[in-house]
Design a protein around this motif. Structure first.
Motif, short mmCIF file in Angstrom:
data_model
loop_
_atom_site.label_atom_id
_atom_site.label_comp_id
_atom_site.label_asym_id
_atom_site.label_seq_id
_atom_site.Cartn_x
_atom_site.Cartn_y
_atom_site.Cartn_z
N ASP A 115 0.85 -1.19 0.00
CA ASP A 115 0.00 0.00 0.00
C ASP A 115 0.89 1.24 0.00
N PRO A 116 0.83 2.06 -1.05
CA PRO A 116 1.71 3.24 -1.11
C PRO A 116 1.38 4.31 -0.08
N ASP A 117 0.21 4.19 0.56
CA ASP A 117 -0.21 5.21 1.52
C ASP A 117 0.04 4.79 2.97
N THR A 118 0.93 3.83 3.18
CA THR A 118 1.23 3.39 4.55
C THR A 118 2.70 3.57 4.88
N GLU A 119 2.94 3.71 6.16
CA GLU A 119 4.28 3.68 6.74
C GLU A 119 4.22 2.61 7.81
N VAL A 120 5.01 1.55 7.66
CA VAL A 120 4.88 0.38 8.52
C VAL A 120 5.97 0.38 9.58
N TYR A 121 5.54 0.18 10.84
CA TYR A 121 6.45 0.01 11.95
C TYR A 121 6.44 -1.47 12.34
#
Length: 307
Positions: A115-121
């Motif tokens: 998903d290009p609209d996520t930032e994953v931790y």
């Protein structure tokens, strides 16, 4: 851009609220939470975090002024690892269980980073050590430059080992703990320290071919796709009068060099998708098969060598 926490969890779900606390303190509060765990781990998460009336996760939200709709987390977001027959595994007990857990981590990491609209931790603090290692490996393959791998450190050790401590609430309270000797003691929660450690990692995502990113792959396949040996090429240097193969140069007579150049060009220009020529005679020509046009071409190549 939405921040998503992807965490592994064992029988101590407090690692999730500890991570949330540390992220909140750094103004990195997430918009959603996803958990990969076993059946027993899911049961612990449901009972201790997500129980509607007494769940510690909901208490955390209330303590820090967050609304439930601000963070997308519910029982359906807990991924329980299953075997090939759909049975949920209870724990990571052997190599087969670990392989199943790794597969789940790879699938979750691939899905969220697609998903290009996520930032994953990626939180690797929970569960058995092998569980954190599985998620870290998945992150190395699929994480993007903006994604992060985190570990959580809790001190003093009395808080870290407590099953009753989940995070330091805004209004300090006394927690019942045990020291290393097993003796019971009470300490104020304002003495607890939770540190969020960003772990460095080498991201391999940009080195993966596009077709390897369409669906989640196993680590072995991804590693093999990275091993791209440079193809050995035959070089016919007409100007220098040399034939070069695997780093070895050979000086040839003009007539022979022209003949090599002719067959090399024939292969290069062939409409063929084969990776190698073993057992293939499509481009092969005998002396009697050379027509006038072929002979004229060899003659022109010979003239280039002679010049």
């Amino acid at each position: 851009m939405k921040r998503i926490l992807l965490a592994v969890c064992g029988l101590s779900p407090q690692v999730i609220t500890e991570t949330l606390y540390a992220l909140h303190e750094q103004n990195r509060m997430v918009d959603g939470i996803r958990v990969v765990t076993t059946r027993d781990g899911r049961d612990q998460c449901a009972a201790q975090l997500l129980e509607p009336n007494s769940g510690t996760y909901y208490r955390f939200l209330r303590d820090f002024g967050l609304q439930t709709e601000e963070v997308d987390f519910a029982p359906r977001h807990i991924r329980t690892v299953t075997d090939d027959c759909g049975r949920e595994i209870e724990d990571i007990r052997d190599e087969d269980d670990n392989a199943l857990f790794l597969r789940a981590c790879m699938e979750m990491a691939h899905s969220l980073t697609s998903d290009p609209d996520t930032e994953v931790y990626f939180s690797i603090a929970g569960g058995r050590k092998t569980m954190g290692a599985c998620l870290a490996l998945a992150a190395q393959f699929y994480a993007r430059q903006r994604d992060r791998i985190f570990h959580v450190l809790v001190s003093p050790p009395e808080f870290e080992s407590s099953r009753e401590f989940f995070y330091p609430p805004p209004d300090p309270e006394y927690a019942r703990l045990k020291n290393r000797d097993g003796q019971e003691l009470f300490m104020s929660t304002d003495q607890a320290r939770i540190s969020l450690v960003s772990m460095p990692f080498v991201s391999l995502r940009e080195r993966l071919a596009e077709d390897m990113l369409r669906t989640a792959q196993d680590p072995a396949s991804l590693f093999m796709s990275l091993v791209r040996e440079k193809r050995t090429e035959l070089t016919v240097d007409l100007r220098a009068g040399k034939l070069i193969w695997r780093g070895v140069e050979a000086d040839l007579a003009p007539a022979r060099l022209a003949l090599f150049a002719f067959f090399a060009l024939r292969k290069k220009e062939a409409d063929c998708e084969r990776e190698h020529c073993r057992d293939c005679q499509e481009c092969a020509l005998g002396y009697d098969d050379l027509d006038q046009g072929d002979q004229q071409r060899i003659a022109r190549l010979h003239e280039q060598v002679a010049d």
